[in-house]
Design a protein around this motif. Sequence first.
Motif, PDB file in Angstrom:
ATOM      1  N   LEU A   1       0.877  -1.225  -0.059  1.00  0.00           N
ATOM      2  CA  LEU A   1       0.071   0.087   0.013  1.00  0.00           C
ATOM      3  C   LEU A   1       0.872   1.334  -0.110  1.00  0.00           C
ATOM      4  O   LEU A   1       0.383   2.294   0.478  1.00  0.00           O
ATOM      5  CB  LEU A   1      -0.849  -0.016   1.371  1.00  0.00           C
ATOM      6  N   GLY A   2       2.071   1.288  -0.433  1.00  0.00           N
ATOM      7  CA  GLY A   2       2.807   2.501  -0.478  1.00  0.00           C
ATOM      8  C   GLY A   2       3.331   2.864   0.869  1.00  0.00           C
ATOM      9  O   GLY A   2       4.028   3.965   0.984  1.00  0.00           O
ATOM     10  N   THR A   3       3.421   1.830   2.005  1.00  0.00           N
ATOM     11  CA  THR A   3       3.868   2.580   3.234  1.00  0.00           C
ATOM     12  C   THR A   3       5.093   1.823   3.463  1.00  0.00           C
ATOM     13  O   THR A   3       5.287   0.734   3.097  1.00  0.00           O
ATOM     14  CB  THR A   3       2.909   1.823   4.069  1.00  0.00           C
ATOM     15  N   PRO A   4       5.851   2.568   4.343  1.00  0.00           N
ATOM     16  CA  PRO A   4       7.033   2.177   4.657  1.00  0.00           C
ATOM     17  C   PRO A   4       7.251   0.661   5.769  1.00  0.00           C
ATOM     18  O   PRO A   4       6.172   0.668   6.255  1.00  0.00           O
ATOM     19  CB  PRO A   4       7.785   3.219   5.562  1.00  0.00           C
ATOM     20  N   TYR A   5       8.103   0.169   5.606  1.00  0.00           N
ATOM     21  CA  TYR A   5       8.141  -1.088   6.577  1.00  0.00           C
ATOM     22  C   TYR A   5       8.298  -0.531   7.983  1.00  0.00           C
ATOM     23  O   TYR A   5       8.789   0.572   8.353  1.00  0.00           O
ATOM     24  CB  TYR A   5       9.559  -1.657   6.485  1.00  0.00           C
TER      25      TYR A   5
END
Length: 282
Positions: free
Chosen positions: A225-229
């Motif tokens: 979802l385009g989110t960082p780890y």
Amino acid sequence: MGLPENTENSDTMTPIVITVLLLSVAAVSPCSIHVHGTKKLEESVSVKIAKANANVKRGLNLTHGDIMGHMGGGEGILRNALPCPSGGCKWPKTGNRVIIPYEISRAFTKQQRTTIEKALRDFSFGERTTCVRFVRKTETDINYLSFVSQTGCWSHLGQTGGRQLISLQRDRCVRKNIVQHQALHALGFHHEQVRSDRDDYVIINYKNIIQGAEHYFQIVPTNNLGTPYDYHSVMHFDAYAYSKNKQQTIIAKNKFITKFGRATEMSDNDYARVNRLYECCE
């Protein structure tokens, strides 16, 4: 603590500046993406779940430690977060809200029921929020979550239809972080350390993992979802999860990150991902 008497000295101003910066970081939008977002540390979710699930019968078919049901082939394995082949594992949206009915077994004490309800309420109440609304089940609801006290802590992945169980063994699993962890599974989210890009952020020491638990760390082809780890997600295992020798099973590649996977509640990223998956901010 009071302010220092001599506020003209630049050295004494440092604590004040830091405080202001911390306050500005805390004021986050529910649709923003941030790496951090937890409060204090305690025994990790993964440790609590591992202890609770030690006696779960093999016939219950738990995968990744606490996810109920089959996860092979083309069904289910892409549920963090979607698409599912049929599109049926995402809870439906009604207007601008995702309404999820639930019931809580009377096997839980009044205090335990309150703990569960408060953990669910945090999805839609406070400075950080989502468009998910957990509401009490009515007689007309067909698809709903049913919180029960069976052996162990576990949930299905995404919506399965009908009465969908979430087990919170009442003497081990009724904790805010575990309730939210299992609720996120039910919304369609996997553990953080199995996401598709995890090898860019952590090293898995398979030699230290308890025999038979290696598949708990198997990478899943997730949509991130385009989110960082997020090392601080309530969905992340801690560094010693399922260790057979008290040595680390997970090592962060960022040498400055030594403590992770010990969230006491959902992180900012956890909120943001729910919002992105369910298009809460469109």
